[in-house]
Design a protein around this motif. Structure first.
Motif, mmCIF file in Angstrom:
data_model
loop_
_atom_site.group_PDB
_atom_site.id
_atom_site.type_symbol
_atom_site.label_atom_id
_atom_site.label_comp_id
_atom_site.label_asym_id
_atom_site.label_seq_id
_atom_site.Cartn_x
_atom_site.Cartn_y
_atom_site.Cartn_z
ATOM 1 N N PRO A 100 42.775 58.551 34.372
ATOM 2 C CA PRO A 100 43.147 60.025 35.261
ATOM 3 C C PRO A 100 44.134 59.690 36.320
ATOM 4 O O PRO A 100 45.104 60.201 36.574
ATOM 5 N N PHE A 101 44.020 58.301 36.808
ATOM 6 C CA PHE A 101 44.865 58.106 37.823
ATOM 7 C C PHE A 101 46.558 57.759 37.367
ATOM 8 O O PHE A 101 47.524 57.775 37.980
ATOM 9 N N SER A 102 46.508 56.865 36.292
ATOM 10 C CA SER A 102 47.874 56.548 35.708
ATOM 11 C C SER A 102 48.406 57.800 35.256
ATOM 12 O O SER A 102 49.839 57.854 35.311
ATOM 13 N N VAL A 103 47.764 58.870 34.775
ATOM 14 C CA VAL A 103 48.290 60.137 34.111
ATOM 15 C C VAL A 103 48.865 60.632 35.149
ATOM 16 O O VAL A 103 49.747 61.365 35.170
ATOM 17 N N ASN A 104 48.077 60.934 36.200
ATOM 18 C CA ASN A 104 48.564 61.589 37.555
ATOM 19 C C ASN A 104 49.864 60.888 37.962
ATOM 20 O O ASN A 104 50.809 61.768 38.442
ATOM 21 N N ALA A 105 49.895 59.513 37.919
ATOM 22 C CA ALA A 105 51.284 58.988 38.505
ATOM 23 C C ALA A 105 52.602 59.115 37.582
ATOM 24 O O ALA A 105 53.294 59.631 38.198
#
Length: 357
Positions: A145-150
């Motif tokens: 979820p964090f890399s997608v958010n980035a």
């Protein structure tokens, strides 16, 4: 216990090389566009020559490669020391990627020649979305979820910039030239987004163990082909004959012209070496995240050094870029902690199972 120590030493060495690659990537990503823009701002007009400078200093890598070869020769003997670790397939793949670098470099150089650095830098941040897509297809990149958010934040940052970019056209620049520079910069971002996962895919297909020597060899082949491609363009465009005249007419002086040219070649080479190092010891997505975030840093430096406009859309774009950067690395730190905890738990469970009842 000895094996554990060896594994620990290997992990430390990989991390140190990764950090070193991140540092030189940062220098190249921030310094390269600024020096290229300096060349065009003060009288430089040769796009092919500017593209040529992005890879022309690759012979400098022959020094560490020669040192590595003679070290292997001394340690293992003449018969055991390989001159190169590249197989014919990897060599051809590297040559193809060199052609990609040459084409991408030309589009990038044209964009920098027509657009403010702050605009072209943030436009290039769109490469992250392409990197993420190609990384998923080619190397089955794992997303959190964090890399997608980035990825979403950094892509949105470039989109906001694109919507407000028409107001920062340099004085004397025609609308046609500006739009062409804008489009070619976006195409360069897309092509580079394909290049990064392609390098990682090639690494994964390599049969030999991954070493930094192998990375430098691949990089040398890529830059050789890219430089040859640009040399043909320079010959057709008669750039070699124009360089002395351009140096004499340079606003900062003839001597400073060659200083700018030489440092451009050095700094751009640092970017390429750093990028392939980060991909090798990290991932293509990590490389894309770093490149996209550093573009925002370049934007700020361009405002400071070249007094370029910094409107509200650029401020929002910068804020989103930094938010995406923090999001990605927070997710990576969290994932690494969870992975370490799982390894410790599995080790403790294994030890309990081996204890006598």
């Amino acid at each position: 216990m000895e094996l554990s120590n060896n594994n620990g030493g290997s992990r430390l060495r990989r991390r140190l090389i990764l950090i070193f690659s991140c540092v030189i990537l940062s220098i190249g990503q921030c310094g390269g566009p600024l020096l290229t823009r300096l060349y065009f701002l003060h009288g430089g007009k040769r796009v092919w020559f500017s593209t040529f400078l992005q890879t022309a200093s690759f012979p400098a890598t022959f020094i560490p490669l020669a040192a590595a070869y003679f070290q292997r020769r001394k340690k293992h003997g003449p018969s055991a020391a390989k001159i190169t670790f590249l197989t014919p397939k990897i060599f051809l793949a590297s040559a193809f990627m060199g052609l990609v670098i040459g084409i991408d470099g030309y589009m990038n150089a044209y964009g920098v020649s027509k657009l403010p650095v702050s605009t072209s830098s943030l436009l290039l941040a769109t490469q992250l979305a392409f990197t993420a897509g190609f990384a998923f297809v080619l190397v089955r990149q794992r997303f959190t979820p964090f890399s997608v958010n980035a990825v979403v934040l950094l892509t949105a940052a470039a989109g906001i910039l694109a919507m407000g970019a028409s107001g920062d056209r340099p004085a004397g620049e025609s609308t046609k030239q500006y739009v062409l520079g804008f489009v070619l910069t976006l195409l360069a971002a897309a092509l580079y987004g394909f290049f990064l996962p392609l390098v990682e895919y090639t690494y994964k297909k390599a049969k030999n163990g991954m070493t930094y020597t192998f990375v430098l060899e691949m990089q040398s082949v890529m830059c050789l082909v890219a430089t040859a491609f640009c040399t043909v363009g320079m010959i057709v465009n008669k750039d070699f004959q124009a360089i002395p005249r351009e140096a004499k007419a340079f606003d900062l002086g003839e001597g400073m012209y060659y200083v700018v040219v030489i440092w451009s070649a050095i700094v751009w080479q640092l970017l390429i070496i750093g990028t392939v190092g980060v991909i090798c010891y990290g991932s293509s997505l990590l490389s894309g995240i770093l490149l996209a975030t550093l573009l925002s840093v370049t934007e700020v430096l361009a405002v400071i050094f070249y007094r370029e406009k910094f409107g509200a859309e650029k401020g929002i774009s910068l804020a989103l870029s930094l938010w995406g950067f923090v999001s990605y690395f927070y997710g990576e730190i969290k994932s690494n902690k969870e992975a370490d905890t799982q390894i410790v738990q599995e080790s403790e469970m294994s030890q309990r199972e081996t204890l006598p009842m």
